[in-house]
Design a protein around this motif. Structure first.
Motif, PDB file in Angstrom:
ATOM      1  N   UNK A  48       0.823  -1.239   0.024  1.00 49.99           N
ATOM      2  CA  UNK A  48      -0.088  -0.008   0.050  1.00 49.99           C
ATOM      3  C   UNK A  48       0.808   1.235  -0.089  1.00 49.99           C
ATOM      4  N   UNK A  49       2.166   1.058   0.376  1.00 50.96           N
ATOM      5  CA  UNK A  49       2.937   2.292   0.426  1.00 50.96           C
ATOM      6  C   UNK A  49       3.010   2.787  -1.189  1.00 50.96           C
ATOM      7  N   UNK A  50       2.901   2.225  -2.152  1.00 48.68           N
ATOM      8  CA  UNK A  50       2.660   2.792  -3.807  1.00 48.68           C
ATOM      9  C   UNK A  50       1.201   3.057  -3.935  1.00 48.68           C
ATOM     10  N   UNK A  51       0.358   3.005  -3.160  1.00 45.48           N
ATOM     11  CA  UNK A  51      -1.218   3.409  -3.574  1.00 45.48           C
ATOM     12  C   UNK A  51      -1.162   5.044  -3.649  1.00 45.48           C
ATOM     13  N   UNK A  52      -1.769   5.240  -4.815  1.00 46.74           N
ATOM     14  CA  UNK A  52      -2.091   6.822  -4.864  1.00 46.74           C
ATOM     15  C   UNK A  52      -3.627   7.164  -5.066  1.00 46.74           C
ATOM     16  N   UNK A  53      -4.193   7.805  -4.800  1.00 43.46           N
ATOM     17  CA  UNK A  53      -5.812   8.515  -4.918  1.00 43.46           C
ATOM     18  C   UNK A  53      -6.617   7.323  -4.439  1.00 43.46           C
ATOM     19  N   UNK A  54      -6.288   6.577  -3.444  1.00 44.26           N
ATOM     20  CA  UNK A  54      -7.320   5.735  -2.969  1.00 44.26           C
ATOM     21  C   UNK A  54      -7.094   5.737  -1.257  1.00 44.26           C
ATOM     22  N   UNK A  55      -8.004   5.555  -0.624  1.00 48.99           N
ATOM     23  CA  UNK A  55      -7.913   5.709   0.939  1.00 48.99           C
ATOM     24  C   UNK A  55      -6.577   4.945   1.472  1.00 48.99           C
ATOM     25  N   UNK A  56      -6.293   3.972   0.761  1.00 45.90           N
ATOM     26  CA  UNK A  56      -5.227   3.128   1.462  1.00 45.90           C
ATOM     27  C   UNK A  56      -3.779   4.142   1.119  1.00 45.90           C
ATOM     28  N   UNK A  57      -3.855   5.149   0.430  1.00 48.04           N
ATOM     29  CA  UNK A  57      -2.663   6.043   0.311  1.00 48.04           C
ATOM     30  C   UNK A  57      -2.376   6.767   1.510  1.00 48.04           C
ATOM     31  N   UNK A  58      -3.077   6.858   2.413  1.00 46.45           N
ATOM     32  CA  UNK A  58      -3.254   7.290   4.078  1.00 46.45           C
ATOM     33  C   UNK A  58      -2.253   6.577   4.598  1.00 46.45           C
ATOM     34  N   UNK A  59      -1.449   7.273   5.504  1.00 40.75           N
ATOM     35  CA  UNK A  59      -0.558   6.847   6.444  1.00 40.75           C
ATOM     36  C   UNK A  59      -1.366   6.119   7.677  1.00 40.75           C
ATOM     37  N   UNK A  78     -10.851  11.214   4.232  1.00 42.41           N
ATOM     38  CA  UNK A  78      -9.236  11.334   4.255  1.00 42.41           C
ATOM     39  C   UNK A  78      -8.580  12.437   3.258  1.00 42.41           C
ATOM     40  N   UNK A  79      -7.395  12.987   3.892  1.00 41.97           N
ATOM     41  CA  UNK A  79      -6.851  13.862   3.176  1.00 41.97           C
ATOM     42  C   UNK A  79      -4.989  13.215   2.953  1.00 41.97           C
ATOM     43  N   UNK A  80      -5.199  11.965   2.970  1.00 42.06           N
ATOM     44  CA  UNK A  80      -3.665  11.425   2.982  1.00 42.06           C
ATOM     45  C   UNK A  80      -2.895  11.438   3.948  1.00 42.06           C
ATOM     46  N   UNK A  81      -3.527  11.741   5.211  1.00 41.63           N
ATOM     47  CA  UNK A  81      -2.737  12.204   6.430  1.00 41.63           C
ATOM     48  C   UNK A  81      -2.007  10.818   6.617  1.00 41.63           C
ATOM     49  N   UNK A  82      -1.027  11.230   7.598  1.00 47.89           N
ATOM     50  CA  UNK A  82       0.059  10.293   8.144  1.00 47.89           C
ATOM     51  C   UNK A  82       1.337  10.555   6.965  1.00 47.89           C
TER      52      UNK A  82
END
Length: 421
Positions: A48-59, A78-82
């Motif tokens: 998931x570290x490589x995710x972009x523009x999905x909720x799993x891009x969040x830390x 989400x705002x891709x926090x973390x």
């Protein structure tokens, strides 16, 4: 996943949500991690570290299985926090006297503080229950985070802030995000009591640390640090202590990681409070069983200006489980430590710097050995409290040992040469 009272152990009825048990105890989210394969989870979190523009891009939502597995993805706000930086600094090693120190810069979160890790989960949970109105009482960081997430969710936010001893920067940020802000002649603790008493009648969803889903989100801070360090955490973790939600969340996260076998040893946790607002430290130093609230707490580290921290029992559990300690530091020590953190190029608000001030004292008291490794949590952005910067570098402070003043100069080669060559 279930809600259980930390005092009496009673389990809330399935599908029901409350902030407190009928015995008045705080509630805790309890997960069943036995169903998970730890190695598969590690691989999933890495992918998931490589995710972009999905909720799993969040830390935070990267670790959804450990935080809120039942939540539908379309309820996630989400705002891709973390995804915040983990830094080392030779300057801070020299200042504190410790061999290896890491700084987890939660100041790099979207609203500028660690509150985003918990707020994304709290607001998402409230949205899943159908709430359109969210609330908190705050010394600043909670309010700005809530206002941001409520706006993203298309909801309203109502915030109660004390009318003194808080940072105007944080209030302005909260207003800018669209919250309705009430400046009241009461303190943080009064605000918590008001919301617990009246939020239901007003149709408000509380986003303070009395909300167990806030704590679930904040656990991700320690998950992320552990993942960055290949699941080998330092021997000590140091965190500022205001409402004590961070100490609570970190302890809960550590227990999760240990139970899952992600880590094989529990780090010790140190909670640092400002001398002028240190009810938790005083309780432990005096070997008392109950916390005595401070009616008029005061520290220049305004985020720590809390005299009756609602999460103290949960934080006490963290210290017991990790064989941790508390310490209090002066405002002068906090501001000097902040100046060093700022000069290192990382930067933070005053409350964050309590970690480095506390570490320095714990080293000098030989509680922490100079050869041990340490992780310090920086909770807020350098621009969260510009009054503190002005006071220390340009204002009336006479105790600023690392003051960096403006230089008056003519814009000529010879004038500038005197400062540079």
């Amino acid at each position: 996943m279930k809600l259980v009272c930390i005092d009496c152990g009673e389990e809330l009825s399935s599908g029901k949500f409350e902030y407190n048990c009928k015995c008045s105890g705080l509630l805790d989210v309890v997960h069943d991690f036995k169903k998970y394969d730890s190695e598969l989870l590690k691989r999933l979190f890495t992918e998931r570290l490589s995710d972009r523009m999905t909720p799993y891009a969040s830390g935070v939502w990267r670790y959804k299985e450990l935080i809120f597995p039942e939540l539908p993805d379309d309820c996630i706000v989400t705002k891709y926090e973390g995804n915040t930086g983990l830094y080392s600094s030779k300057l801070l090693q020299e200042y504190t006297g410790v061999r290896k120190v890491y700084l987890k810069a939660q100041s790099e979160n979207p609203s500028g503080s660690f509150k985003d890790n918990g707020m994304t989960v709290a607001v998402s949970h409230g949205k899943s229950l159908g709430y359109k109105k969210f609330t908190c009482t705050s010394t600043g960081n909670t309010s700005s985070s809530l206002a941001m997430y409520a706006s993203i969710a298309g909801a309203d936010s109502y915030v109660f802030v004390p009318n003194k001893d808080i940072s105007l920067n944080k209030v302005l940020q909260t207003l800018a995000y669209g919250a309705k802000v009430f400046s009241v002649d009461r303190n943080y603790d009064d605000g918590i009591q008001f919301l617990e008493r009246h939020s239901s009648d007003l149709g408000l969803y509380i986003c303070n640390s009395v909300n167990p889903f806030r704590i679930e989100g904040q656990k991700s801070i320690i998950y992320e640090a552990a993942q960055y360090l290949s699941w080998k955490l330092p021997e000590w973790i140091i965190v500022p202590g205001g409402a004590l939600s961070n100490a609570t969340a970190l302890g809960k996260g550590l227990q999760d990681l240990f139970m899952l076998g992600f880590i094989d040893k529990m780090p010790k946790v140190a909670v640092v409070q400002a001398e002028g607002a240190s009810p938790f430290h005083k309780m432990l130093a005096q070997k008392k069983q109950e916390l005595t609230p401070e009616r008029y707490p005061y520290t220049r580290a305004s985020a720590l200006n809390i005299g009756n921290p609602p999460s103290w029992k949960k934080a006490l559990k963290t210290l017991t489980q990790t064989k941790g300690v508390t310490i209090s530091v002066t405002d002068e020590e906090i501001l000097d430590a902040k100046a060093v953190i700022d000069k290192s190029g990382i930067g933070c608000e005053p409350a964050s710097a309590a970690t480095i001030a506390g570490l320095r004292n714990l080293i000098s008291q030989k509680v922490i050995d100079k050869d041990e490794s340490v992780l310090c949590i920086l909770t807020g952005n350098i621009l969260k409290d510009t009054d503190a910067l002005n006071y220390y570098h340009l204002g009336e402070s006479t105790a600023s040992t690392l003051k960096n003043t403006l230089q008056e100069a003519d814009l000529t080669f010879n004038s500038i040469k005197e400062f540079i060559l």
